[in-house]
Write a protein that holds these residues in place. Structure first.
Motif, short mmCIF file in Angstrom:
data_model
loop_
_atom_site.label_atom_id
_atom_site.label_comp_id
_atom_site.label_asym_id
_atom_site.label_seq_id
_atom_site.Cartn_x
_atom_site.Cartn_y
_atom_site.Cartn_z
N LEU A 117 -31.64 8.28 21.18
CA LEU A 117 -30.48 8.88 21.85
C LEU A 117 -29.17 8.36 21.27
CD1 LEU A 117 -31.72 8.93 25.55
CD2 LEU A 117 -31.31 10.92 24.07
N TYR A 118 -29.04 7.05 21.07
CA TYR A 118 -27.76 6.57 20.55
C TYR A 118 -27.60 6.89 19.07
CZ TYR A 118 -30.00 1.92 19.47
OH TYR A 118 -30.79 0.89 19.02
N LYS A 119 -28.68 6.93 18.32
CA LYS A 119 -28.57 7.36 16.92
C LYS A 119 -28.13 8.82 16.85
CE LYS A 119 -31.86 4.47 14.40
NZ LYS A 119 -33.03 4.54 13.50
N THR A 120 -28.70 9.65 17.71
CA THR A 120 -28.34 11.07 17.75
C THR A 120 -26.86 11.23 18.10
OG1 THR A 120 -30.58 11.72 18.36
CG2 THR A 120 -28.81 13.28 18.89
N GLU A 121 -26.40 10.50 19.10
CA GLU A 121 -25.00 10.61 19.51
C GLU A 121 -24.07 10.19 18.37
OE1 GLU A 121 -22.90 10.31 23.72
OE2 GLU A 121 -23.90 8.44 23.14
N GLU A 122 -24.42 9.14 17.66
CA GLU A 122 -23.59 8.69 16.53
C GLU A 122 -23.53 9.75 15.43
OE1 GLU A 122 -25.44 4.98 15.48
OE2 GLU A 122 -24.36 3.88 17.05
N ILE A 123 -24.65 10.36 15.13
CA ILE A 123 -24.70 11.41 14.11
C ILE A 123 -23.92 12.63 14.57
CG2 ILE A 123 -26.26 13.05 12.96
CD1 ILE A 123 -26.28 10.17 11.78
N LEU A 183 -33.07 -4.87 26.66
CA LEU A 183 -32.30 -3.96 27.52
C LEU A 183 -30.80 -4.09 27.26
CD1 LEU A 183 -32.07 -1.90 29.80
CD2 LEU A 183 -32.14 -3.81 31.42
N ASP A 184 -30.29 -5.31 27.16
CA ASP A 184 -28.85 -5.50 26.93
C ASP A 184 -28.39 -4.82 25.65
OD1 ASP A 184 -28.76 -6.97 29.24
OD2 ASP A 184 -28.62 -8.93 28.25
N GLU A 185 -29.21 -4.92 24.61
CA GLU A 185 -28.86 -4.30 23.33
C GLU A 185 -28.89 -2.77 23.44
OE1 GLU A 185 -30.30 -4.03 18.66
OE2 GLU A 185 -31.32 -5.44 20.00
N ILE A 186 -29.89 -2.26 24.13
CA ILE A 186 -29.98 -0.80 24.33
C ILE A 186 -28.72 -0.30 25.03
CG2 ILE A 186 -31.17 1.02 25.62
CD1 ILE A 186 -33.77 -0.60 25.15
N ILE A 187 -28.35 -0.96 26.11
CA ILE A 187 -27.19 -0.53 26.89
C ILE A 187 -25.92 -0.64 26.07
CG2 ILE A 187 -25.77 -1.09 28.91
CD1 ILE A 187 -28.45 -1.71 30.36
N GLU A 188 -25.80 -1.72 25.31
CA GLU A 188 -24.62 -1.89 24.45
C GLU A 188 -24.52 -0.76 23.42
OE1 GLU A 188 -22.99 -4.97 21.06
OE2 GLU A 188 -24.27 -5.77 22.64
N LYS A 189 -25.64 -0.43 22.78
CA LYS A 189 -25.65 0.63 21.76
C LYS A 189 -25.36 2.00 22.40
CE LYS A 189 -27.28 -1.63 18.05
NZ LYS A 189 -26.81 -1.59 16.69
N LEU A 190 -25.92 2.25 23.58
CA LEU A 190 -25.63 3.51 24.27
C LEU A 190 -24.15 3.59 24.63
CD1 LEU A 190 -28.75 3.74 26.62
CD2 LEU A 190 -28.16 5.38 24.83
N ASN A 191 -23.58 2.48 25.10
CA ASN A 191 -22.15 2.46 25.43
C ASN A 191 -21.28 2.65 24.19
OD1 ASN A 191 -22.59 2.13 28.19
ND2 ASN A 191 -22.47 -0.10 28.09
N GLN A 192 -21.67 2.03 23.09
CA GLN A 192 -20.91 2.16 21.84
C GLN A 192 -20.93 3.60 21.32
OE1 GLN A 192 -22.69 -0.74 19.22
NE2 GLN A 192 -21.51 -2.44 20.09
N SER A 193 -22.10 4.22 21.33
CA SER A 193 -22.19 5.60 20.83
C SER A 193 -21.39 6.54 21.72
CB SER A 193 -23.64 6.06 20.69
OG SER A 193 -24.28 6.16 21.94
N ILE A 230 -33.31 10.83 10.22
CA ILE A 230 -32.11 10.02 10.42
C ILE A 230 -31.95 9.52 11.86
CG2 ILE A 230 -30.51 11.94 10.88
CD1 ILE A 230 -28.54 10.40 8.99
N VAL A 231 -32.58 10.20 12.81
CA VAL A 231 -32.49 9.78 14.22
C VAL A 231 -33.84 9.31 14.78
CG1 VAL A 231 -30.43 11.12 14.74
CG2 VAL A 231 -32.68 12.17 15.06
N GLN A 232 -34.79 9.06 13.88
CA GLN A 232 -36.08 8.51 14.30
C GLN A 232 -35.88 7.04 14.66
OE1 GLN A 232 -39.35 9.60 14.50
NE2 GLN A 232 -38.90 11.71 13.96
N PRO A 233 -36.52 6.57 15.72
CA PRO A 233 -36.40 5.15 16.08
C PRO A 233 -37.27 4.28 15.18
CG PRO A 233 -37.87 6.26 17.60
CD PRO A 233 -37.33 7.32 16.68
N THR A 234 -36.94 2.99 15.17
CA THR A 234 -37.75 2.02 14.44
C THR A 234 -38.81 1.47 15.39
OG1 THR A 234 -36.38 0.13 15.05
CG2 THR A 234 -35.72 1.36 13.07
#
Length: 164
Positions: free
Chosen positions: A47-53, A100-110, A90-94
């Protein structure tokens, strides 16, 4: 649909996603039902990779000098979970374990990048007059790119609900 309605849907959908995440522990977030499925953490990474793209695509579309003759698309098909849609590489996850904190941070950043891009628009109607080619859905008005973000997120919220 008015821009403020789209903005409200973006907020509501993200709040729903964050609410689900806050009820989960590390094991639940990183558990995969089977080797071919994504964990909740991987879904969020997607989701956050997609939003960034999408932010990049919207910015490119806004640079176009031409008005589009593309019609607005119905995005209801995105909510049909019986139809598998393969995410572009390009939006496939690793496979990495994500906290959880990192996920939320990345979602907030995107989301912040998206909101910054939209907030600097002098004329929001440009989103309805310009398009950019989506790798899966082809020509899409920029407003549909923005709308598809919350619809796409709703699709994956349903997927997360199925997992938990």
């Amino acid at each position: 649909m008015e821009f403020h309605e789209i903005n409200q849907k973006l907020k509501e959908t993200r709040n729903e996603l964050l609410g689900l995440l806050h009820r989960m522990n590390r094991d639940q977030i990183n558990h995969r039902k089977d080797p071919n499925s994504w964990s909740v953490g991987q879904i969020c990474q997607h989701l956050y990779k997609t939003e960034e793209i999408y932010v990049v695509a919207i910015k490119r579309g806004l640079k176009s000098k031409e008005s589009s003759n593309t019609d607005s698309k119905s995005l209801d098909f995105l909510l049909d979970r019986s139809k598998k849609i393969v995410a572009p590489d390009i939006v496939q996850p690793t496979d990495e374990i994500i906290e959880l904190d990192e996920i939320i941070e990345k979602l907030n950043q995107s989301r912040q990048k998206l909101l910054e891009t939209l907030s600097i628009l002098e004329d929001r109607s440009e989103l309805s007059r310009k398009h950019f080619v989506h790798p899966v859905f082809k020509e899409m008005l920029l407003i549909d790119w923005v709308r598809s973000l919350y619809v796409h997120e709703q699709r994956h919220i349903r997927q997360i609900e199925e997992i938990i």
